[in-house]
Scaffold this motif. Structure first.
Motif, short mmCIF file in Angstrom:
data_model
loop_
_atom_site.label_atom_id
_atom_site.label_comp_id
_atom_site.label_asym_id
_atom_site.label_seq_id
_atom_site.Cartn_x
_atom_site.Cartn_y
_atom_site.Cartn_z
N SER A 168 -53.85 -10.20 103.97
CA SER A 168 -52.59 -9.79 103.68
C SER A 168 -52.07 -9.22 105.09
CB SER A 168 -52.25 -8.81 102.50
OG SER A 168 -50.94 -8.26 102.43
N ILE A 169 -50.76 -9.70 105.43
CA ILE A 169 -50.04 -9.07 106.56
C ILE A 169 -48.42 -8.90 106.20
CG2 ILE A 169 -49.37 -11.51 107.10
CD1 ILE A 169 -49.50 -10.53 110.09
N SER A 170 -48.04 -7.72 106.65
CA SER A 170 -46.95 -7.64 106.03
C SER A 170 -46.09 -6.48 107.21
CB SER A 170 -46.98 -6.39 104.81
OG SER A 170 -47.80 -5.32 105.04
N CYS A 171 -45.11 -6.57 107.23
CA CYS A 171 -44.11 -5.88 108.21
C CYS A 171 -42.85 -5.58 108.10
CB CYS A 171 -44.12 -6.98 109.54
SG CYS A 171 -43.17 -8.43 109.56
N CYS A 172 -42.17 -4.69 108.75
CA CYS A 172 -40.68 -4.38 108.65
C CYS A 172 -40.13 -4.57 109.99
CB CYS A 172 -40.42 -2.87 108.40
SG CYS A 172 -40.86 -2.57 106.76
N ILE A 173 -38.85 -5.32 110.20
CA ILE A 173 -38.15 -5.63 110.98
C ILE A 173 -36.70 -5.26 110.91
CG2 ILE A 173 -38.00 -8.13 110.58
CD1 ILE A 173 -38.10 -8.93 113.41
N ARG A 174 -36.05 -4.86 112.14
CA ARG A 174 -34.78 -4.60 112.13
C ARG A 174 -33.79 -5.76 111.93
NH1 ARG A 174 -32.69 0.41 115.47
NH2 ARG A 174 -30.82 -1.12 115.79
N ARG A 175 -32.66 -5.45 111.19
CA ARG A 175 -31.79 -6.50 110.59
C ARG A 175 -31.16 -6.98 112.08
NH1 ARG A 175 -28.85 -7.31 106.17
NH2 ARG A 175 -29.31 -5.13 105.38
N ASP A 176 -30.79 -6.29 112.94
CA ASP A 176 -30.17 -6.73 114.18
C ASP A 176 -31.21 -7.69 115.13
OD1 ASP A 176 -31.70 -4.71 114.96
OD2 ASP A 176 -30.24 -3.67 115.80
#
Length: 328
Positions: free
Chosen positions: A147-155
Motif C-alpha cells: 500500500s502506498i499513500s501520499c498527500c500532495i499540495r493542490r498547487d
C-alpha cells in the motif's frame, strides 16, 4: 537519501493466566477494503440495523430526541435517536451540522492511495516518503499487497498535471501525475515498485483538514476525523478513528439518560480524546511542516542521515506505542 531506523516496540497487551504474549510489539497493516467489511459484519452481528447504501442528509431536534433523515436514491427514511455519533470524516462536504465548511486553497493537501502486487519492499519496513510538495508512506499489507499513500499540495498537483500526457494534446491525469512524481522523486519508491503491478486504480480524497475540533456540540458526538485529524505523515488516521470510537463508547455506556448526562459524557470524552491524541496531532503538524516547507528537503535529509533515531522518536510521538485507556 535513504535511511533506516528501528520502530519503537509497543508494550504487550493484557495476557490471560500470565501466559507469554505472542505479540512482538509491532502492528500489522490491513487494507480498508477488508477492514471496513469486517467492521460492518461485526456491527451486524452485534445487532446493529444496517442502512446501506444510504447517506444522512439532515439532522433535526425533536424534543429530547434527534431526527435523522437518510436517503437512498429517491427514497427517504426518518430515524429517531437520543444520541447522534458523527463518523463521516472531515473532507466530504454536506449539509449536516457536524460537517465542516469547505474552502479551496493552493496549500490544500489532497490524498492519494494505491495498492501494488509483486513489490520488493521488505515486509518489516514502513518507509516515510518526502518529496517536493508532499509526503507519503509505504507498507506491506494483506494478501501480499503493498500500500502506498501520499498527500500532495493542490498547487503542486496542478503544476504536475500541466506536463504532457500520453498524447501531446492531453495533460496528465491526477493519478498519473502523482505516480510519476513519486517515481521520479523517491529512489525507495522506484526500487520497491520496479517489478510491481497495480492492484486496482488509484484512489483520491481531500482536501484533508488536520486539527482538533469540538468532540461534542449541539447534542452530536464526533469520532474519527470529524473530531480531530492528524497529518497522515504519522499514519494514525484509522487508528485514531477506532480508538476515539472506543473512548466514546466507554463514556456513553455509563452516562445517565437525558441531556445533562450526555453533556457530562461529552465533557469527559473530549478530555479523554485530547489526553490520548493531542500530542500526536501536534507532532504530526510539526513533522509535516518541516517536510512541506520549500528548501527543507536537504536539511531534513542531513538530520535523518546523522540522527536516524529521530525517526524512532517521531514514531513514538505519533502514539504508536501508547495503549488505549481501558481497552482489554
Amino acid at each position: 537519501a535513504s535511511v533506516e531506523a528501528p520502530m519503537p516496540r509497543a508494550k504487550d497487551g493484557p495476557r490471560a493466566n500470565d501466559e507469554p504474549s505472542a505479540n512482538p510489539g509491532f502492528g500489522r497493516a490491513l487494507g480498508r477494503d477488508i477492514l471496513d467489511c469486517l467492521l460492518l459484519q461485526a456491527a451486524r452481528s452485534a445487532g446493529v440495523e444496517i442502512f446501506q447504501p444510504c447517506r444522512a442528509v439532515a439532522i433535526d431536534r425533536d424534543g429530547e430526541m434527534q431526527m435523522v433523515r437518510i436517503q437512498a436514491g429517491n427514497e427517504t427514511t426518518m430515524l429517531r435517536a437520543p444520541v447522534i455519533v458523527a463518523a463521516h470524516g472531515s473532507w466530504e462536504p454536506g449539509p449536516l451540522p457536524s460537517q465542516l465548511g469547505k474552502t479551496n486553497r493552493p496549500s490544500d493537501l489532497l490524498g492519494f492511495k494505491a495498492h501494488f502486487t509483486g513489490s520488493s519492499l521488505a515486509p518489516d519496513l514502513m518507509p516515510l516518503l518526502v518529496f517536493p510538495g508532499g509526503y507519503g508512506g509505504m507498507v506491506s499489507a494483506d494478501h501480499g499487497r503493498l500500500s502506498i499513500s501520499c498527500c500532495i499540495r493542490r498547487d503542486m498537483l496542478a503544476l504536475l498535471r500541466k506536463q504532457p500526457g500520453p498524447t501531446q494534446q492531453s495533460h496528465l491525469s491526477a493519478a498519473d501525475a502523482v505516480s510519476r512524481h513519486l517515481m521520479e522523486s523517491c529512489r525507495g519508491v522506484r526500487d520497491a515498485l520496479e517489478s510491481a503491478h497495480p492492484d486496482g486504480s488509484w484512489l483520491a480524497a481531500g482536501p484533508i483538514r488536520p486539527g482538533i475540533r469540538s468532540c461534542y456540540e449541539r447534542d452530536i458526538f464526533r469520532v474519527g476525523n470529524a473530531a480531530g485529524e492528524s497529518h497522515p505523515v504519522v499514519a494514525e488516521g484509522i487508528s485514531m478513528a477506532l480508538q476515539s470510537g472506543w473512548l466514546l463508547a466507554c463514556e456513553l455506556a455509563c452516562a445517565p439518560d437525558g441531556r445533562a448526562g450526555r453533556e457530562a459524557a461529552g465533557r469527559r470524552y473530549e478530555a479523554a480524546w485530547k489526553k490520548l491524541f493531542s500530542t500526536r496531532v501536534y507532532a504530526a503538524a510539526a513533522i509535516a511542516g518541516i517536510a512541506l516547507r520549500p528548501g527543507n528537503a536537504t536539511l531534513m535529509a542531513a538530520i535523518i542521515r546523522n540522527f536516524p533515531q529521530a525517526l524512532t522518536l517521531g514514531a513514538q510521538l505519533s502514539g504508536k506505542t501508547k495503549p488505549v485507556p481501558g481497552f482489554v
